[in-house]
Design a protein around this motif. Structure first.
Motif, PDB file in Angstrom:
ATOM      1  N   GLU A 216       8.256 -10.997  41.517  1.00 53.90           N
ATOM      2  CA  GLU A 216       7.858 -12.361  41.842  1.00 53.90           C
ATOM      3  C   GLU A 216       6.613 -12.359  42.733  1.00 53.90           C
ATOM      4  OE1 GLU A 216       8.995 -14.780  40.283  1.00 53.90           O
ATOM      5  OE2 GLU A 216      10.871 -14.019  39.455  1.00 53.90           O
ATOM      6  N   PHE A 217       6.153 -13.532  43.082  1.00 55.31           N
ATOM      7  CA  PHE A 217       4.846 -13.693  43.731  1.00 55.31           C
ATOM      8  C   PHE A 217       4.807 -13.193  45.174  1.00 55.31           C
ATOM      9  CE2 PHE A 217       1.764 -16.611  45.921  1.00 55.31           C
ATOM     10  CZ  PHE A 217       0.623 -16.059  45.373  1.00 55.31           C
ATOM     11  N   GLY A 218       5.853 -13.504  45.934  1.00 57.43           N
ATOM     12  CA  GLY A 218       5.845 -13.181  47.363  1.00 57.43           C
ATOM     13  C   GLY A 218       6.497 -11.842  47.660  1.00 57.43           C
ATOM     14  N   ARG A 219       5.753 -10.918  48.249  1.00 68.48           N
ATOM     15  CA  ARG A 219       6.286  -9.596  48.563  1.00 68.48           C
ATOM     16  C   ARG A 219       7.024  -9.638  49.898  1.00 68.48           C
ATOM     17  NH1 ARG A 219       2.293  -4.733  47.019  1.00 68.48           N
ATOM     18  NH2 ARG A 219       4.304  -3.658  47.265  1.00 68.48           N
ATOM     19  N   VAL A 220       8.240  -9.090  49.918  1.00 68.74           N
ATOM     20  CA  VAL A 220       9.087  -9.103  51.102  1.00 68.74           C
ATOM     21  C   VAL A 220       9.039  -7.772  51.839  1.00 68.74           C
ATOM     22  CG1 VAL A 220      11.466  -9.342  51.932  1.00 68.74           C
ATOM     23  CG2 VAL A 220      10.625 -10.835  50.107  1.00 68.74           C
ATOM     24  N   ALA A 221       9.356  -6.681  51.142  1.00 67.08           N
ATOM     25  CA  ALA A 221       9.414  -5.364  51.781  1.00 67.08           C
ATOM     26  C   ALA A 221       9.530  -4.293  50.714  1.00 67.08           C
ATOM     27  CB  ALA A 221      10.615  -5.281  52.730  1.00 67.08           C
ATOM     28  N   PRO A 222       9.116  -3.066  51.031  1.00 65.67           N
ATOM     29  CA  PRO A 222       9.396  -1.959  50.105  1.00 65.67           C
ATOM     30  C   PRO A 222      10.876  -1.611  50.123  1.00 65.67           C
ATOM     31  CG  PRO A 222       8.431  -1.142  52.144  1.00 65.67           C
ATOM     32  CD  PRO A 222       8.376  -2.642  52.229  1.00 65.67           C
ATOM     33  N   LEU A 223      11.336  -0.938  49.108  1.00 69.83           N
ATOM     34  CA  LEU A 223      12.755  -0.591  49.038  1.00 69.83           C
ATOM     35  C   LEU A 223      13.178   0.324  50.178  1.00 69.83           C
ATOM     36  CD1 LEU A 223      13.247  -0.057  45.199  1.00 69.83           C
ATOM     37  CD2 LEU A 223      13.962  -1.999  46.592  1.00 69.83           C
ATOM     38  N   ALA A 224      12.259   1.119  50.679  1.00 74.68           N
ATOM     39  CA  ALA A 224      12.579   2.036  51.780  1.00 74.68           C
ATOM     40  C   ALA A 224      12.944   1.299  53.063  1.00 74.68           C
ATOM     41  CB  ALA A 224      11.408   2.978  52.039  1.00 74.68           C
ATOM     42  N   ALA A 225      12.621   0.004  53.139  1.00 79.54           N
ATOM     43  CA  ALA A 225      12.885  -0.767  54.363  1.00 79.54           C
ATOM     44  C   ALA A 225      14.323  -1.258  54.444  1.00 79.54           C
ATOM     45  CB  ALA A 225      11.940  -1.964  54.442  1.00 79.54           C
ATOM     46  N   ILE A 226      15.079  -1.138  53.360  1.00 80.07           N
ATOM     47  CA  ILE A 226      16.461  -1.626  53.371  1.00 80.07           C
ATOM     48  C   ILE A 226      17.440  -0.472  53.176  1.00 80.07           C
ATOM     49  CG2 ILE A 226      15.841  -3.928  52.588  1.00 80.07           C
ATOM     50  CD1 ILE A 226      16.784  -3.093  49.808  1.00 80.07           C
ATOM     51  N   ASP A 227      18.686  -0.725  53.517  1.00 79.08           N
ATOM     52  CA  ASP A 227      19.704   0.329  53.471  1.00 79.08           C
ATOM     53  C   ASP A 227      20.553   0.313  52.216  1.00 79.08           C
ATOM     54  OD1 ASP A 227      19.513   1.462  56.350  1.00 79.08           O
ATOM     55  OD2 ASP A 227      19.569  -0.698  56.631  1.00 79.08           O
ATOM     56  N   THR A 228      20.943  -0.883  51.768  1.00 75.61           N
ATOM     57  CA  THR A 228      21.905  -0.994  50.678  1.00 75.61           C
ATOM     58  C   THR A 228      21.588  -2.200  49.813  1.00 75.61           C
ATOM     59  OG1 THR A 228      23.630  -0.035  52.090  1.00 75.61           O
ATOM     60  CG2 THR A 228      24.376  -1.192  50.116  1.00 75.61           C
ATOM     61  N   ILE A 229      21.810  -2.063  48.516  1.00 74.04           N
ATOM     62  CA  ILE A 229      21.786  -3.194  47.585  1.00 74.04           C
ATOM     63  C   ILE A 229      23.159  -3.274  46.929  1.00 74.04           C
ATOM     64  CG2 ILE A 229      20.784  -4.189  45.501  1.00 74.04           C
ATOM     65  CD1 ILE A 229      18.218  -2.628  46.126  1.00 74.04           C
ATOM     66  N   ILE A 230      23.769  -4.448  46.956  1.00 72.07           N
ATOM     67  CA  ILE A 230      25.040  -4.661  46.263  1.00 72.07           C
ATOM     68  C   ILE A 230      24.762  -5.528  45.036  1.00 72.07           C
ATOM     69  CG2 ILE A 230      27.403  -5.506  46.414  1.00 72.07           C
ATOM     70  CD1 ILE A 230      27.284  -5.134  49.420  1.00 72.07           C
ATOM     71  N   THR A 231      25.150  -5.030  43.869  1.00 73.63           N
ATOM     72  CA  THR A 231      24.909  -5.757  42.624  1.00 73.63           C
ATOM     73  C   THR A 231      26.184  -5.762  41.787  1.00 73.63           C
ATOM     74  OG1 THR A 231      23.392  -5.981  40.733  1.00 73.63           O
ATOM     75  CG2 THR A 231      24.012  -3.740  41.386  1.00 73.63           C
ATOM     76  N   ASP A 232      26.074  -6.166  40.516  1.00 71.79           N
ATOM     77  CA  ASP A 232      27.257  -6.277  39.660  1.00 71.79           C
ATOM     78  C   ASP A 232      27.190  -5.302  38.496  1.00 71.79           C
ATOM     79  OD1 ASP A 232      26.286  -7.858  37.074  1.00 71.79           O
ATOM     80  OD2 ASP A 232      25.287  -8.730  38.813  1.00 71.79           O
ATOM     81  N   ILE A 233      28.247  -5.253  37.697  1.00 70.51           N
ATOM     82  CA  ILE A 233      28.374  -4.240  36.662  1.00 70.51           C
ATOM     83  C   ILE A 233      27.422  -4.448  35.493  1.00 70.51           C
ATOM     84  CG2 ILE A 233      30.778  -3.706  37.215  1.00 70.51           C
ATOM     85  CD1 ILE A 233      31.657  -5.525  34.973  1.00 70.51           C
TER      86      ILE A 233
END
Length: 262
Positions: A216-233
């Motif tokens: 998307e248009f607005g960049r928030v952070a690189p993936l290295a800046a976060i610890d965990t992503i919770i998603t679905d199957i």
């Protein structure tokens, strides 16, 4: 015809007709069906189409930026599973920031009533879900409220975020790719999300499978800046491996809300 030109032609056909077929595209663009299948896989990874039997259908990107009341009814079971899995990450009597978003609203609604927590939020729906809870010390961040997300943004919001230091941030996001990291549709909200990450000891992103491969248009952070992503199957497992290689752990919430690490 180069790949980017084919991709554009495929998207135009998909959006005009509501669906594209591999065989028809191969004839139209004078390439093999295998080439079209690779093109559709690439477009799906970018969140532009969704594969269907024998072809693909377009993904309406406007849904992502639509009003929170409209998005609240999309992928309900998946969002509930993700929010339920996120409960396992709650600190014991600590502090959290809950970002604006439909999955984070479900998390707020599921917060336990027998555990004391300090909750910071810039989301009006999250605040309303918690306003009557005696076990929650609720801090609502002020600012300019965007009607589509019902969340505050801007200078006041930034100043207030900079005044806190919380245990965990639970974030919502519109796009996740290994190359661009976390992105969202609005720059003002992207800036608030970025500030939330910096104000937290741990950052956990709650994102259903449709957010993977989307930019998307607005960049928030690189993936290295976060610890965990919770998603679905429903998530693409190849993308999960690429995302994890960039830094965060990816947890897949089962249909009953029980997490299973990918």
């Amino acid at each position: 015809m180069y790949a980017p030109e084919r991709h554009q032609a495929i998207l135009e056909q998909a959006r005009a007709n509501g669906r594209v077929e591999v065989r028809e595209l191969a004839e139209l663009l004078a390439v093999t069906p295998e080439t079209i299948r690779r093109d559709l896989t690439s477009l799906e990874r970018r969140g532009l189409v969704r594969r269907a039997h024998g072809g693909a259908i377009p993904v309406e990107r406007s849904v992502v930026g639509s009003a929170v009341s409209d998005r609240h009814e999309i992928l309900v079971a998946e969002k509930m599973a993700i929010a339920t899995a996120a409960l396992e990450e709650l600190p014991d009597g600590g502090s959290v920031i809950i970002d604006a978003g439909t999955t984070t609203i479900k998390l707020a609604e599921l917060l336990p009533v027998d555990r004391r927590l300090t909750v910071v939020t810039h989301s009006l729906p999250v605040a309303m879900a918690l306003a009557d809870r005696d076990n929650i010390e609720l801090h609502v961040l002020g600012g300019l409220v965007r009607s589509s997300s019902r969340a505050s943004v801007g200078t006041w919001t930034h100043q207030m975020v900079s005044m806190v230091n919380v245990d965990i941030a639970f974030l919502s996001i519109n796009g996740i790719t290994p190359e661009r990291g976390l992105t969202t549709v609005n720059i003002a909200e992207a800036a608030v999300k970025s500030a939330i990450i910096k104000a937290s000891r741990r950052s956990i992103v709650l994102a259903d499978h449709s957010k993977f491969g989307r930019e998307e248009f607005g960049r928030v952070a690189p993936l290295a800046a976060i610890d965990t992503i919770i998603t679905d199957i429903g998530v693409n497992h190849e993308l999960v491996l690429e995302v994890e290689a960039a830094g965060p752990e990816v947890v897949i919430a089962g249909s009953a809300g029980q997490p299973a690490v990918a």
